[in-house]
Write a protein that holds these residues in place. Structure first.
Motif, PDB file in Angstrom:
ATOM      1  N   ILE A  62      69.374  -2.669  58.722  1.00  7.51           N
ATOM      2  CA  ILE A  62      69.171  -1.870  59.941  1.00  7.51           C
ATOM      3  C   ILE A  62      68.859  -2.841  61.076  1.00  7.51           C
ATOM      4  N   ARG A  63      69.627  -2.729  62.170  1.00  7.10           N
ATOM      5  CA  ARG A  63      69.459  -3.672  63.283  1.00  7.10           C
ATOM      6  C   ARG A  63      69.162  -2.927  64.577  1.00  7.10           C
ATOM      7  N   GLY A  64      68.354  -3.552  65.401  1.00  8.71           N
ATOM      8  CA  GLY A  64      68.042  -2.982  66.707  1.00  8.71           C
ATOM      9  C   GLY A  64      66.653  -3.393  67.148  1.00  8.71           C
ATOM     10  N   GLU A  65      66.532  -3.687  68.435  1.00 10.59           N
ATOM     11  CA  GLU A  65      65.214  -3.989  68.990  1.00 10.59           C
ATOM     12  C   GLU A  65      64.524  -2.680  69.366  1.00 10.59           C
ATOM     13  N   LYS A  66      63.272  -2.781  69.801  1.00  6.03           N
ATOM     14  CA  LYS A  66      62.460  -1.578  70.023  1.00  6.03           C
ATOM     15  C   LYS A  66      63.113  -0.593  70.995  1.00  6.03           C
ATOM     16  N   HIS A  67      63.790  -1.104  72.010  1.00  4.56           N
ATOM     17  CA  HIS A  67      64.365  -0.227  73.036  1.00  4.56           C
ATOM     18  C   HIS A  67      65.774   0.241  72.678  1.00  4.56           C
ATOM     19  N   GLU A  68      66.282  -0.151  71.512  1.00  3.18           N
ATOM     20  CA  GLU A  68      67.654   0.184  71.129  1.00  3.18           C
ATOM     21  C   GLU A  68      67.685   1.249  70.035  1.00  3.18           C
ATOM     22  N   GLN A  69      68.744   2.038  70.040  1.00  9.41           N
ATOM     23  CA  GLN A  69      68.964   3.011  68.964  1.00  9.41           C
ATOM     24  C   GLN A  69      69.416   2.233  67.726  1.00  9.41           C
ATOM     25  N   ALA A  70      68.715   2.409  66.624  1.00 12.05           N
ATOM     26  CA  ALA A  70      69.003   1.607  65.427  1.00 12.05           C
ATOM     27  C   ALA A  70      70.410   1.873  64.887  1.00 12.05           C
ATOM     28  N   VAL A  71      71.021   0.827  64.359  1.00 14.78           N
ATOM     29  CA  VAL A  71      72.297   0.969  63.647  1.00 14.78           C
ATOM     30  C   VAL A  71      72.126   0.360  62.257  1.00 14.78           C
ATOM     31  N   LEU A  72      72.981   0.792  61.344  1.00 18.10           N
ATOM     32  CA  LEU A  72      72.975   0.221  59.998  1.00 18.10           C
ATOM     33  C   LEU A  72      74.251  -0.592  59.818  1.00 18.10           C
ATOM     34  N   CYS A  73      74.112  -1.782  59.251  1.00 13.53           N
ATOM     35  CA  CYS A  73      75.271  -2.669  59.102  1.00 13.53           C
ATOM     36  C   CYS A  73      75.480  -3.072  57.646  1.00 13.53           C
ATOM     37  N   SER A  74      76.739  -3.025  57.245  1.00 13.44           N
ATOM     38  CA  SER A  74      77.128  -3.639  55.978  1.00 13.44           C
ATOM     39  C   SER A  74      77.609  -5.045  56.329  1.00 13.44           C
ATOM     40  N   LYS A 132      78.134  -3.178  68.728  1.00 17.74           N
ATOM     41  CA  LYS A 132      77.606  -3.311  70.096  1.00 17.74           C
ATOM     42  C   LYS A 132      77.548  -4.812  70.443  1.00 17.74           C
ATOM     43  N   LEU A 133      78.655  -5.301  70.999  1.00 21.56           N
ATOM     44  CA  LEU A 133      78.843  -6.751  71.140  1.00 21.56           C
ATOM     45  C   LEU A 133      78.701  -7.286  72.567  1.00 21.56           C
ATOM     46  N   LYS A 134      78.519  -6.398  73.553  1.00 24.11           N
ATOM     47  CA  LYS A 134      78.430  -6.883  74.944  1.00 24.11           C
ATOM     48  C   LYS A 134      77.283  -7.874  75.116  1.00 24.11           C
ATOM     49  N   LYS A 135      76.217  -7.608  74.398  1.00 26.54           N
ATOM     50  CA  LYS A 135      75.016  -8.444  74.507  1.00 26.54           C
ATOM     51  C   LYS A 135      75.292  -9.885  74.050  1.00 26.54           C
ATOM     52  N   LEU A 136      76.266 -10.041  73.146  1.00 28.16           N
ATOM     53  CA  LEU A 136      76.563 -11.367  72.592  1.00 28.16           C
ATOM     54  C   LEU A 136      77.007 -12.327  73.695  1.00 28.16           C
ATOM     55  N   ARG A 137      77.956 -11.905  74.487  1.00 27.11           N
ATOM     56  CA  ARG A 137      78.435 -12.759  75.588  1.00 27.11           C
ATOM     57  C   ARG A 137      77.306 -13.025  76.589  1.00 27.11           C
ATOM     58  N   LYS A 138      76.527 -11.983  76.872  1.00 26.57           N
ATOM     59  CA  LYS A 138      75.425 -12.115  77.839  1.00 26.57           C
ATOM     60  C   LYS A 138      74.433 -13.194  77.385  1.00 26.57           C
ATOM     61  N   LEU A 139      74.092 -13.172  76.096  1.00 31.28           N
ATOM     62  CA  LEU A 139      73.138 -14.159  75.576  1.00 31.28           C
ATOM     63  C   LEU A 139      73.708 -15.576  75.656  1.00 31.28           C
ATOM     64  N   LEU A 140      74.975 -15.721  75.277  1.00 32.26           N
ATOM     65  CA  LEU A 140      75.571 -17.061  75.252  1.00 32.26           C
ATOM     66  C   LEU A 140      75.828 -17.604  76.659  1.00 32.26           C
ATOM     67  N   ASP A 163      69.874 -16.072  64.351  1.00 35.35           N
ATOM     68  CA  ASP A 163      69.309 -15.461  65.568  1.00 35.35           C
ATOM     69  C   ASP A 163      70.185 -14.303  66.039  1.00 35.35           C
ATOM     70  N   LEU A 164      71.488 -14.540  66.055  1.00 29.42           N
ATOM     71  CA  LEU A 164      72.416 -13.511  66.549  1.00 29.42           C
ATOM     72  C   LEU A 164      72.420 -12.289  65.633  1.00 29.42           C
ATOM     73  N   LEU A 165      72.283 -12.518  64.330  1.00 30.16           N
ATOM     74  CA  LEU A 165      72.218 -11.388  63.394  1.00 30.16           C
ATOM     75  C   LEU A 165      70.984 -10.529  63.664  1.00 30.16           C
ATOM     76  N   ASN A 166      69.926 -11.151  64.136  1.00 34.74           N
ATOM     77  CA  ASN A 166      68.697 -10.409  64.436  1.00 34.74           C
ATOM     78  C   ASN A 166      68.756  -9.695  65.786  1.00 34.74           C
ATOM     79  N   LEU A 167      69.628 -10.169  66.672  1.00 32.56           N
ATOM     80  CA  LEU A 167      69.639  -9.644  68.040  1.00 32.56           C
ATOM     81  C   LEU A 167      70.813  -8.723  68.357  1.00 32.56           C
ATOM     82  N   ILE A 168      71.924  -8.909  67.654  1.00 32.64           N
ATOM     83  CA  ILE A 168      73.142  -8.156  67.972  1.00 32.64           C
ATOM     84  C   ILE A 168      73.325  -7.017  66.978  1.00 32.64           C
ATOM     85  N   GLN A 169      73.618  -5.840  67.494  1.00 38.35           N
ATOM     86  CA  GLN A 169      73.785  -4.661  66.631  1.00 38.35           C
ATOM     87  C   GLN A 169      75.229  -4.562  66.135  1.00 38.35           C
TER      88      GLN A 169
END
Length: 235
Positions: A62-74, A132-140, A163-169
């Motif tokens: 399950i991934r997501g920060e406090k302000h994000e709607q959680a998602v589940l990833c395989s 939800k990948l928009k954040k990836l480019r923003k971080l880099l 780090d990216l696995l912990n931050l990107i949904q």
């Protein structure tokens, strides 16, 4: 309370106007355990593919920060999570046998006493969603790579795969694919996007070398290219 006897079970069936001949002879008698309560466990409804993942020993995250709607990833997919309410109470009964598992020919006096260890009025539903990948480019893009000689003040974070696995949904495969799409490079263990002017500088070195060596654009020998340019741009 005391456990029910077969006589009590038969009396209950009679009161309920149920014909024992139409039922399996085995009876489940349920009782609440001392620790039974709501909210102790969460139920998750899984599609067969995700069940197979777990049964094969792989993890769901399950991934997501406090302000994000959680998602589940395989390993390669992302799912939205949504709570679904149910009008029927769902009971957690360890070792409970389904009618298919019960032997219809067992002795008619067979009573199975099962203990309820928890219950819930809802469960988590999963729905496949876009990563939800928009954040990836923003971080880099916070700190594009300007070359090995760059003395830029390190005010921004650099990100490893972990780090990216912990931050990107998104799932790991979706993140790694997007890093390829972004032409990100792994430099000293961190994912970086090349700063535009630096990328053009590198491209210029390569095109000049191709020109001087008269190589075909479709057949540039990578190893030779890296060796020739090593003095200009360390790997």
């Amino acid at each position: 309370g005391a456990m029910r006897s077969r006589t009590e079970v038969d009396a209950t069936l009679q009161t309920a106007k149920l014909n024992p001949a139409e039922l399996l002879p085995v009876v489940h008698c349920l009782s609440f355990g001392s620790q039974a309560g709501a909210g102790e466990c969460c139920l998750l409804q899984l599609e067969p593919g995700l069940c197979a993942e777990l049964e094969a020993g792989r993890s769901l995250v399950i991934r997501g920060e406090k302000h994000e709607q959680a998602v589940l990833c395989s390993k390669d997919k992302t799912y939205d999570m949504k709570i679904a309410d149910t009008s029927n109470m769902l009971l957690f009964i360890p070792g409970c046998k389904t009618p298919e598992q019960l032997n219809a020919h067992q002795a008619s006096c067979n009573i199975i006493h099962s203990q309820i260890v928890g219950f819930s009025n809802n469960y988590w539903e999963l729905r496949r969603c876009r990563p939800k990948l928009k954040k990836l480019r923003k971080l880099l893009m916070e700190d594009p790579y300007e070359g090995p000689d760059s003395q830029k003040d390190q005010t921004f974070s650099k990100y490893t795969t972990e780090d990216l696995l912990n931050l990107i949904q998104a799932s790991e495969e979706e993140i790694l694919h997007q890093l390829q799409v972004l032409d990100a490079c792994k430099i000293e263990g961190y994912w970086r996007i090349l700063e535009f002017d630096y990328e053009m500088k590198l491209l210029n070195h390569v095109t000049q070398l191709i020109d001087s060596e008269s190589w075909s654009l479709s057949k540039v020998p990578l190893r030779t290219c890296l060796e020739e340019l090593g003095s200009l741009e360390p790997r």
